[in-house]
Enzyme design. Structure first.
Site, mmCIF file in Angstrom:
data_model
loop_
_atom_site.group_PDB
_atom_site.id
_atom_site.type_symbol
_atom_site.label_atom_id
_atom_site.label_comp_id
_atom_site.label_asym_id
_atom_site.label_seq_id
_atom_site.Cartn_x
_atom_site.Cartn_y
_atom_site.Cartn_z
ATOM 1 C CG LEU A 26 20.947 14.387 27.460
ATOM 2 C CD1 LEU A 26 19.655 14.126 26.710
ATOM 3 C CD2 LEU A 26 21.970 15.005 26.520
ATOM 4 C CG ASP A 190 19.270 14.245 14.738
ATOM 5 O OD1 ASP A 190 18.461 13.438 15.238
ATOM 6 O OD2 ASP A 190 18.908 15.202 14.045
ATOM 7 C CG HIS A 191 17.726 11.583 20.396
ATOM 8 N ND1 HIS A 191 17.337 12.888 20.452
ATOM 9 C CD2 HIS A 191 16.594 10.857 20.614
ATOM 10 C CE1 HIS A 191 16.044 12.953 20.709
ATOM 11 N NE2 HIS A 191 15.562 11.738 20.804
ATOM 12 C CG HIS A 253 15.095 15.097 16.108
ATOM 13 N ND1 HIS A 253 16.418 14.842 16.346
ATOM 14 C CD2 HIS A 253 14.604 15.583 17.271
ATOM 15 C CE1 HIS A 253 16.709 15.150 17.603
ATOM 16 N NE2 HIS A 253 15.625 15.610 18.184
#
Ligand SMILES: NC(=O)C1=CN([C@@H]2O[C@H](COP(=O)(O)OP(=O)(O)OC[C@H]3O[C@@H](n4cnc5c(N)ncnc54)[C@H](OP(=O)(O)O)[C@@H]3O)[C@@H](O)[C@H]2O)C=CC1
Ligand SMILES: O=C1O[C@H](COP(=O)(O)O)[C@@H](O)[C@H](O)[C@H]1O
Length: 515
Positions: A26, A190-191, A253
């Site tokens: 990441l 929470d991208h 998501h």
């Protein structure tokens, strides 16, 4: 936050960023590139420093070289060798530390204080945990024990997903974190909430008289949310085989996107007001009361060997670090009902999967048919109007309407008016992680998930996971490179709907008017 708002954002306050997991995937693919883009766009103040933490040994030069490589490969700006690069890279230092070794944190503290002194940073510390989730609790306790929270400035903890494996483990983790950090100091990533078009949903809805009056069960027939990926599990088989699509994408998501579509307008655009509205949606999700309800409303499947782009793709069970007898789902699709005044009776169909034909994230809002079709006598069926929000890789929206075919007496044809934001020259949307790191440094928690959102989402997901665990082998299969099992289409067909084609598979009977 729109791109313009992002561009108008002030520089972050002087901060030391700690990247725990600095040698991981990441950090390499997302976090270093995000920091570099922020730097290039002048959104990081000059008084910042980054300390990368992980166990393996790295000299400062090796670490900076890793960052350089990561930026060349993954960043939307390329690093320019020379003074500018050196000026950026000088802000980075590495600390080899096993996060379970409390003694090591005292050394980390000395290193931090020396950087704070060098750059005049007033003790603000942002701890980004890009680590396996089972390490989150120990890091936060050890940060305290090791004196890392004794500085005068603010302290914030940014936590990657997954936040727990189910409600019980999430609660335990939250309690551990709360021994050290207050809720307002915890930024749960929470991208998807950092994506341009997900943030744009709010503006489209609350900034347009055209949509908001129609945004309810009187005018909307159903909503379809697709998060499809072409990739398989890549190097993350060990994690994924334990998690599966439901936990990896569904709990976070997908439900977060659903809340953005379904929430009520907040009274003010403040983080707590927005998050209050989102959690109300999660509380309104109709729980599946029995295993049978799960079976009738949720479809799970796993990919088998298949073909795409002239290549043979391996089946999931053949992937690295995956149990060869695994029943983990790589695809799921569900019919979700939101039981409140606005949405009663409107199904939200959600689906996600790996090894599907295209990479896309898209929301399709299908409007109800006209009360009566005055063109029926002329044998015209009217297609429903659609509003389609394209989140990635293309960003934009399109609206599908019916119009008279020019030059004909009465022929009607569907017309799609498209605004493709990502096609516009000069638009280079910030990556989700750029916005989120910037927001966390500013203390803006709007696009981070609050504990009650996480807990409510887990309560909903746990019911599905529990029903599945009763019959682990009861899973469908789909060849890699296809749209999942037939059962996922049946979910809609039994209600008289179908999945609308998504990005890259535009309908050919439609006239496209593109921006
Ligand atoms: N990769 C991705 O695309 C995504 C990842 N995430 C989440 O981000 C987090 C990190 O994922 P990812 O980067 O893929 O994981 P990786 O396995 O690639 O990296 C893990 C990192 O943790 C470090 N680490 C492991 N154990 C220790 C320890 N005891 N002490 C200090 N450092 C340690 C490793 O370094 P070393 O071995 O040198 O100690 C490495 O830097 C996870 O929570 C994941 O779920 C979320 C969304 C997407
Ligand atoms: O969180 C995750 O998201 C990625 C997909 O993210 P995107 O921004 O590329 O759409 C997914 O591949 C991964 O499995 C999951 O953990």
């Amino acid at each position: 936050m729109t791109e313009q708002q992002m561009n108008n954002k002030p520089k972050t306050p002087g901060t030391v960023f700690f990247l725990f997991g600095a040698t991981g995937d990441l950090a390499r693919r997302k976090l270093f590139p995000a920091l570099y883009s922020l730097y290039r766009e002048g959104k990081l103040s000059e008084d910042f420093a980054v300390i990368g933490v992980a166990r393996r040994p790295r000299t400062q030069d090796e670490f900076r070289d890793d960052i350089y490589q990561s930026i060349q490969e993954f960043c939307r700006y390329k690093a320019q060798e020379g003074e500018q690069w050196t000026a950026f890279a000088d802000h980075f230092e590495y600390k080899s530390l096993d996060i379970n070794n409390v003694e090591g944190y005292h050394e980390l503290r000395e290193q931090t204080e020396s950087l704070e002194e060098r750059y005049g940073i007033p003790g603000n510390r942002l701890f980004y945990l890009a680590l396996a989730p089972e390490l989150f609790g120990s890091v936060s306790l050890n940060l305290q024990k090791g004196g890392m929270l004794d500085s005068k400035g603010w302290h914030r903890l940014v936590i990657e997903k997954p936040f727990g494996y189910n409600l019980e483990s999430a609660q335990k983790l939250n309690e551990e974190l709360n021994q050290v950090f207050k809720e307002e100091e915890i930024f749960r990533i929470d991208h998807y909430l950092g994506k341009e078009m997900v943030q744009n949903i709010e503006v489209l809805r609350f900034g347009n008289a055209l949509f908001e009056p129609l945004w309810n069960n009187k005018h909307i027939a159903n909503v379809q949310i697709t998060l499809s990926e072409t990739v398989g599990v890549e190097e993350r088989g060990g994690y994924y085989d334990h998690a599966g699509a439901l936990r990896d994408m569904g709990q976070n998501h997908m439900l977060q996107m659903l809340t953005m579509i379904a929430m009520e307008p907040p009274s003010r655009l403040l983080p707590e007001d927005i998050r209050d509205e989102k959690v109300k949606v999660l509380r309104s999700l109709r729980p599946y009361a029995t295993s049978n309800e799960v079976k009738n409303n949720v479809v799970r499947a796993q990919y088998t060997q298949g073909q795409a782009g002239g290549k043979t793709l391996p089946g999931y069970r053949e992937e690295d670090k995956v149990d060869p007898a695994s029943n983990t789902e790589t695809f799921f699709s569900a019919k979700v009902m939101v039981d409140n005044f606005r949405w009663a009776g409107v199904p939200f169909y959600i689906r996600t999967g790996k090894r599907l034909p295209v990479k896309t994230t898209e929301v399709v809002v299908e409007f109800q048919n006209m009360p009566t079709n005055v063109y029926l006598g002329q044998r015209h069926t009217l297609e429903p109007n659609l509003l389609v929000i394209r989140v990635n890789p293309m960003e934009g929206i399109y609206i599908k309407i019916n119009a008279k075919k020019p030059g004909t007496e009465s022929q009607i044809e569907p017309l799609a008016m498209e605004f493709c934001q990502s096609c516009l020259i000069g638009i280079n949307s910030p990556e989700a992680y750029e916005r989120l790191i910037h927001d966390a440094a500013e203390g803006d928690s709007t696009y981070f998930t609050r504990w009650d959102e996480v807990a409510t989402a887990w309560a909903f997901i746990d019911k599905i996971a529990r029903a599945w665990s009763e019959n682990p082998g009861d899973i469908n299969h789909y060849p890699a490179g296809t749209w999942g099992p037939k059962e996922a289409s049946d979910l809609l067909e039994q209600d008289g709907f179908h999945w609308w084609p998504v990005n890259g598979q535009e309908e050919d009977n439609v006239i496209w008017i593109k921006s």
